[in-house]
Design a protein around this motif. Sequence first.
Motif, mmCIF file in Angstrom:
data_model
loop_
_atom_site.group_PDB
_atom_site.id
_atom_site.type_symbol
_atom_site.label_atom_id
_atom_site.label_comp_id
_atom_site.label_asym_id
_atom_site.label_seq_id
_atom_site.Cartn_x
_atom_site.Cartn_y
_atom_site.Cartn_z
ATOM 1 N N VAL A 91 -41.270 -6.805 4.729
ATOM 2 C CA VAL A 91 -40.128 -5.900 4.895
ATOM 3 C C VAL A 91 -39.124 -6.059 3.761
ATOM 4 O O VAL A 91 -38.418 -5.116 3.409
ATOM 5 C CB VAL A 91 -39.455 -6.127 6.268
ATOM 6 C CG1 VAL A 91 -38.199 -5.308 6.418
ATOM 7 C CG2 VAL A 91 -40.426 -5.793 7.380
ATOM 8 N N LYS A 92 -39.077 -7.245 3.164
ATOM 9 C CA LYS A 92 -38.138 -7.484 2.064
ATOM 10 C C LYS A 92 -38.383 -6.525 0.910
ATOM 11 O O LYS A 92 -37.450 -6.050 0.276
ATOM 12 C CB LYS A 92 -38.287 -8.930 1.586
ATOM 13 C CG LYS A 92 -37.432 -9.299 0.386
ATOM 14 C CD LYS A 92 -37.756 -10.679 -0.139
ATOM 15 C CE LYS A 92 -38.992 -10.739 -0.969
ATOM 16 N NZ LYS A 92 -39.009 -10.027 -2.218
ATOM 17 N N ASP A 93 -39.648 -6.211 0.639
ATOM 18 C CA ASP A 93 -40.001 -5.370 -0.500
ATOM 19 C C ASP A 93 -40.031 -3.883 -0.186
ATOM 20 O O ASP A 93 -40.117 -3.072 -1.102
ATOM 21 C CB ASP A 93 -41.348 -5.807 -1.072
ATOM 22 C CG ASP A 93 -41.270 -7.193 -1.687
ATOM 23 O OD1 ASP A 93 -40.178 -7.564 -2.166
ATOM 24 O OD2 ASP A 93 -42.286 -7.903 -1.677
ATOM 25 N N ILE A 94 -40.023 -3.518 1.070
ATOM 26 C CA ILE A 94 -39.982 -2.097 1.436
ATOM 27 C C ILE A 94 -38.787 -1.882 2.352
ATOM 28 O O ILE A 94 -38.323 -2.808 3.001
ATOM 29 C CB ILE A 94 -41.277 -1.647 2.139
ATOM 30 C CG1 ILE A 94 -41.449 -2.376 3.472
ATOM 31 C CG2 ILE A 94 -42.495 -1.820 1.255
ATOM 32 C CD1 ILE A 94 -42.345 -1.656 4.426
ATOM 33 N N ASP A 95 -38.318 -0.659 2.382
ATOM 34 C CA ASP A 95 -37.201 -0.341 3.263
ATOM 35 C C ASP A 95 -37.475 1.012 3.915
ATOM 36 O O ASP A 95 -37.078 2.051 3.376
ATOM 37 C CB ASP A 95 -35.892 -0.333 2.479
ATOM 38 C CG ASP A 95 -34.682 -0.172 3.381
ATOM 39 O OD1 ASP A 95 -34.855 0.091 4.590
ATOM 40 O OD2 ASP A 95 -33.558 -0.297 2.873
ATOM 41 N N PRO A 96 -38.170 1.011 5.061
ATOM 42 C CA PRO A 96 -38.477 2.274 5.726
ATOM 43 C C PRO A 96 -37.225 3.057 6.106
ATOM 44 O O PRO A 96 -37.229 4.283 6.106
ATOM 45 C CB PRO A 96 -39.250 1.864 6.977
ATOM 46 C CG PRO A 96 -39.642 0.448 6.782
ATOM 47 C CD PRO A 96 -38.706 -0.132 5.786
ATOM 48 N N GLY A 97 -36.136 2.367 6.411
ATOM 49 C CA GLY A 97 -34.887 3.050 6.746
ATOM 50 C C GLY A 97 -34.337 3.830 5.563
ATOM 51 O O GLY A 97 -33.904 4.974 5.700
ATOM 52 N N GLN A 98 -34.377 3.205 4.394
ATOM 53 C CA GLN A 98 -33.912 3.885 3.188
ATOM 54 C C GLN A 98 -34.848 5.035 2.838
ATOM 55 O O GLN A 98 -34.399 6.118 2.451
ATOM 56 C CB GLN A 98 -33.821 2.902 2.029
ATOM 57 C CG GLN A 98 -33.282 3.538 0.759
ATOM 58 C CD GLN A 98 -33.241 2.571 -0.413
ATOM 59 O OE1 GLN A 98 -33.836 1.502 -0.374
ATOM 60 N NE2 GLN A 98 -32.535 2.959 -1.454
ATOM 61 N N ASP A 99 -36.154 4.820 2.976
ATOM 62 C CA ASP A 99 -37.120 5.892 2.719
ATOM 63 C C ASP A 99 -36.853 7.085 3.627
ATOM 64 O O ASP A 99 -36.865 8.238 3.182
ATOM 65 C CB ASP A 99 -38.557 5.406 2.943
ATOM 66 C CG ASP A 99 -39.025 4.451 1.860
ATOM 67 O OD1 ASP A 99 -38.353 4.346 0.813
ATOM 68 O OD2 ASP A 99 -40.071 3.813 2.063
ATOM 69 N N ALA A 100 -36.615 6.819 4.898
ATOM 70 C CA ALA A 100 -36.341 7.893 5.851
ATOM 71 C C ALA A 100 -35.093 8.663 5.428
ATOM 72 O O ALA A 100 -35.081 9.903 5.449
ATOM 73 C CB ALA A 100 -36.169 7.328 7.260
ATOM 74 N N GLN A 101 -34.045 7.949 5.015
ATOM 75 C CA GLN A 101 -32.802 8.621 4.629
ATOM 76 C C GLN A 101 -32.981 9.453 3.367
ATOM 77 O O GLN A 101 -32.458 10.568 3.269
ATOM 78 C CB GLN A 101 -31.675 7.603 4.435
ATOM 79 C CG GLN A 101 -30.320 8.244 4.248
ATOM 80 C CD GLN A 101 -29.934 9.155 5.408
ATOM 81 O OE1 GLN A 101 -30.005 8.761 6.565
ATOM 82 N NE2 GLN A 101 -29.551 10.384 5.104
ATOM 83 N N ILE A 102 -33.736 8.945 2.404
ATOM 84 C CA ILE A 102 -33.966 9.692 1.163
ATOM 85 C C ILE A 102 -34.725 10.984 1.466
ATOM 86 O O ILE A 102 -34.401 12.047 0.924
ATOM 87 C CB ILE A 102 -34.712 8.813 0.135
ATOM 88 C CG1 ILE A 102 -33.801 7.696 -0.365
ATOM 89 C CG2 ILE A 102 -35.208 9.639 -1.038
ATOM 90 C CD1 ILE A 102 -34.513 6.629 -1.181
ATOM 91 N N HIS A 103 -35.722 10.906 2.342
ATOM 92 C CA HIS A 103 -36.472 12.115 2.718
ATOM 93 C C HIS A 103 -35.588 13.076 3.519
ATOM 94 O O HIS A 103 -35.686 14.296 3.356
ATOM 95 C CB HIS A 103 -37.735 11.758 3.488
ATOM 96 C CG HIS A 103 -38.842 11.274 2.615
ATOM 97 N ND1 HIS A 103 -39.540 12.099 1.766
ATOM 98 C CD2 HIS A 103 -39.353 10.034 2.445
ATOM 99 C CE1 HIS A 103 -40.458 11.405 1.111
ATOM 100 N NE2 HIS A 103 -40.357 10.138 1.504
ATOM 101 N N ARG A 104 -34.713 12.549 4.376
ATOM 102 C CA ARG A 104 -33.780 13.411 5.124
ATOM 103 C C ARG A 104 -32.835 14.138 4.160
ATOM 104 O O ARG A 104 -32.546 15.324 4.335
ATOM 105 C CB ARG A 104 -32.958 12.587 6.114
ATOM 106 C CG ARG A 104 -33.649 12.360 7.416
ATOM 107 C CD ARG A 104 -32.678 11.742 8.443
ATOM 108 N NE ARG A 104 -33.439 10.928 9.351
ATOM 109 C CZ ARG A 104 -33.557 9.606 9.303
ATOM 110 N NH1 ARG A 104 -32.907 8.912 8.397
ATOM 111 N NH2 ARG A 104 -34.304 8.966 10.163
ATOM 112 N N ASP A 105 -32.339 13.419 3.157
ATOM 113 C CA ASP A 105 -31.440 14.030 2.177
ATOM 114 C C ASP A 105 -32.158 15.133 1.395
ATOM 115 O O ASP A 105 -31.610 16.222 1.195
ATOM 116 C CB ASP A 105 -30.886 12.984 1.206
ATOM 117 C CG ASP A 105 -29.917 12.016 1.873
ATOM 118 O OD1 ASP A 105 -29.444 12.303 2.994
ATOM 119 O OD2 ASP A 105 -29.651 10.950 1.266
ATOM 120 N N ALA A 106 -33.379 14.842 0.955
ATOM 121 C CA ALA A 106 -34.156 15.855 0.228
ATOM 122 C C ALA A 106 -34.421 17.061 1.123
ATOM 123 O O ALA A 106 -34.276 18.210 0.695
ATOM 124 C CB ALA A 106 -35.476 15.259 -0.270
#
Length: 195
Positions: A91-106
């Motif tokens: 989990v340290k190297d990935i951030d599913p929460g940040q990925d989700a937010q970036i896709h929501r913003d796009a």
Amino acid sequence: MAASIPAEDERYALESQIRELYGRCAYTHKTHEKMAERASTHLWRVKWAQIILSALTTGGAIGVLFDKNSMVYPLATAGLSISMLILNSYVKDIDPGQDAQIHRDASSDIWNVREFYLSLLTDIRDQSFSLNELRNRRDELQGQLHAIYKTAPHTDGKAYGAAQDALKKKEDLTFTDAEIDAFLPGPLKRTRTQT
């Protein structure tokens, strides 16, 4: 001398192109929504796995305190602790929460352009807008979309398939007159109820 294309044919060709752009935009918007949903689900699973592993590790440590002669508690606690370390390292190297937010913003940015394309499709039918005005608005929207795509994260085939299913089979972007009327006050309804 080449014959000029009638304005009606030019307007029809422009409408066809904008319909295509609207469709692509709708698919891209929905694909980013599906990517965000998947990342959120992944985050939820990881967080629950961390909680469960922490609880089990704590239980094992407490078991060691109360049963000092048992070999099960120390081995189980060590195994659970190692599992938690591996999960936390992952989990340290990935951030599913940040990925989700970036896709929501796009998705949100693309939704806005999609709605402008829909408005432009409506405006094409209005003869008071010249072809040059319509083309300029199309070009502006294309520029906005290009800027969004440059910074948007990549999507994958799985998300595209989910978007395709949502748009084609579940008709996510379509509503019947009755469904829309349910949200509107009486004077704005298309279907009138008989009294």
